[in-house]
Design a protein around this motif. Structure first.
Motif, PDB file in Angstrom:
ATOM      1  N   PHE A 176      25.502  23.639 -66.828  1.00 42.93           N
ATOM      2  CA  PHE A 176      25.561  23.269 -68.235  1.00 42.93           C
ATOM      3  C   PHE A 176      25.473  21.763 -68.357  1.00 42.93           C
ATOM      4  O   PHE A 176      26.040  21.019 -67.551  1.00 42.93           O
ATOM      5  CB  PHE A 176      26.879  23.765 -68.864  1.00 42.93           C
ATOM      6  CG  PHE A 176      26.939  25.258 -68.955  1.00 42.93           C
ATOM      7  CD1 PHE A 176      26.373  25.926 -70.027  1.00 42.93           C
ATOM      8  CD2 PHE A 176      27.546  26.004 -67.951  1.00 42.93           C
ATOM      9  CE1 PHE A 176      26.406  27.306 -70.104  1.00 42.93           C
ATOM     10  CE2 PHE A 176      27.588  27.385 -68.026  1.00 42.93           C
ATOM     11  CZ  PHE A 176      27.021  28.026 -69.104  1.00 42.93           C
ATOM     12  N   ALA A 177      24.768  21.309 -69.380  1.00 44.85           N
ATOM     13  CA  ALA A 177      24.641  19.883 -69.626  1.00 44.85           C
ATOM     14  C   ALA A 177      24.876  19.619 -71.101  1.00 44.85           C
ATOM     15  O   ALA A 177      24.438  20.392 -71.956  1.00 44.85           O
ATOM     16  CB  ALA A 177      23.261  19.391 -69.211  1.00 44.85           C
ATOM     17  N   LEU A 178      25.572  18.534 -71.389  1.00 43.96           N
ATOM     18  CA  LEU A 178      25.761  18.061 -72.754  1.00 43.96           C
ATOM     19  C   LEU A 178      25.202  16.652 -72.801  1.00 43.96           C
ATOM     20  O   LEU A 178      25.563  15.804 -71.975  1.00 43.96           O
ATOM     21  CB  LEU A 178      27.239  18.061 -73.147  1.00 43.96           C
ATOM     22  CG  LEU A 178      27.892  19.450 -73.246  1.00 43.96           C
ATOM     23  CD1 LEU A 178      29.387  19.304 -73.496  1.00 43.96           C
ATOM     24  CD2 LEU A 178      27.260  20.257 -74.362  1.00 43.96           C
ATOM     25  N   ALA A 179      24.314  16.415 -73.727  1.00 41.26           N
ATOM     26  CA  ALA A 179      23.661  15.108 -73.877  1.00 41.26           C
ATOM     27  C   ALA A 179      23.022  14.672 -72.557  1.00 41.26           C
ATOM     28  O   ALA A 179      23.059  13.515 -72.188  1.00 41.26           O
ATOM     29  CB  ALA A 179      24.639  14.072 -74.390  1.00 41.26           C
ATOM     30  N   GLY A 180      22.469  15.624 -71.805  1.00 38.96           N
ATOM     31  CA  GLY A 180      21.770  15.311 -70.571  1.00 38.96           C
ATOM     32  C   GLY A 180      22.658  15.163 -69.347  1.00 38.96           C
ATOM     33  O   GLY A 180      22.161  14.979 -68.246  1.00 38.96           O
ATOM     34  N   ALA A 181      23.962  15.236 -69.504  1.00 38.35           N
ATOM     35  CA  ALA A 181      24.872  15.081 -68.366  1.00 38.35           C
ATOM     36  C   ALA A 181      25.373  16.469 -67.942  1.00 38.35           C
ATOM     37  O   ALA A 181      25.940  17.196 -68.760  1.00 38.35           O
ATOM     38  CB  ALA A 181      26.058  14.185 -68.744  1.00 38.35           C
TER      39      ALA A 181
END
Length: 186
Positions: A176-181
């Motif tokens: 999982f990634a949020l804002a590319g992280a």
């Protein structure tokens, strides 16, 4: 003791590949023949000829050492699939020569041509080319303590001619990634 001469015939010609109906461009595979000796004497140094109606490359092979009298032997002829697609490439096999075990002469072996089953046909295809077309969750969010299942739906497109065999992903195949992280604490 008199032994009746060796008498050879090809009973089957088949493609031996993971998918015998089709191979990828430039993929190595075998065409396998079953050679039956209905005679009593052994046949030695059996040479099998093979041709194709297309562009696959038939690899050189050494003669088959022996086909014992009264037995059937499988013999594989290596091929590299053509560099271009072909929906119906046919391979045709023949018995070229063999040596009689007792006399050492080729003229004392009966070769039945054309074979009972002389041909094998397959398609040369472009490899599978799988791309991810879209990814979406089955619901927009997962709440804290949620126990009902949710899914990630992935739409794939295969732009190649060959089928792609997919395996079910394991839990650790998904990140999982949020804002590319990438998040590791989920």
């Amino acid at each position: 003791t008199f032994e009746p001469r060796a008498s050879l015939r090809i009973t089957t010609t088949t493609v031996t590949a993971p998918n015998p109906a089709a191979v990828n461009q430039n993929q190595p595979f075998n065409v396998t023949v079953q050679i039956q000796n209905t005679g009593v004497a052994d046949a030695r140094n059996v040479v099998v000829g093979m041709s194709t109606n297309s562009a696959s490359i038939i690899q050189p092979v050494t003669p088959l050492a022996v086909v014992p009298g009264g037995q059937t032997v499988a013999y594989s002829l290596p091929v590299v699939g053509a560099a271009v697609a072909d929906p119906s490439e046919t391979f045709t096999t023949t018995l070229a020569t063999a040596i009689d075990e007792n006399s050492g002469l080729p003229g004392l072996v009966t070769l039945t041509n054309p074979p009972v089953d002389a041909t094998a046909t397959l398609a040369i295809e472009t490899p599978a080319a799988v791309n991810v077309a879209s990814v979406r969750p089955s619901q927009p969010s997962v709440t804290r303590g949620q126990t009902n299942p949710w899914s990630v739906i992935v739409r794939l497109v295969n732009n190649g001619q060959s089928d792609a065999v997919l395996t079910t992903p394991a839990e650790d195949d998904l990140a999982f990634a949020l804002a590319g992280a990438t998040k590791i604490d989920y």
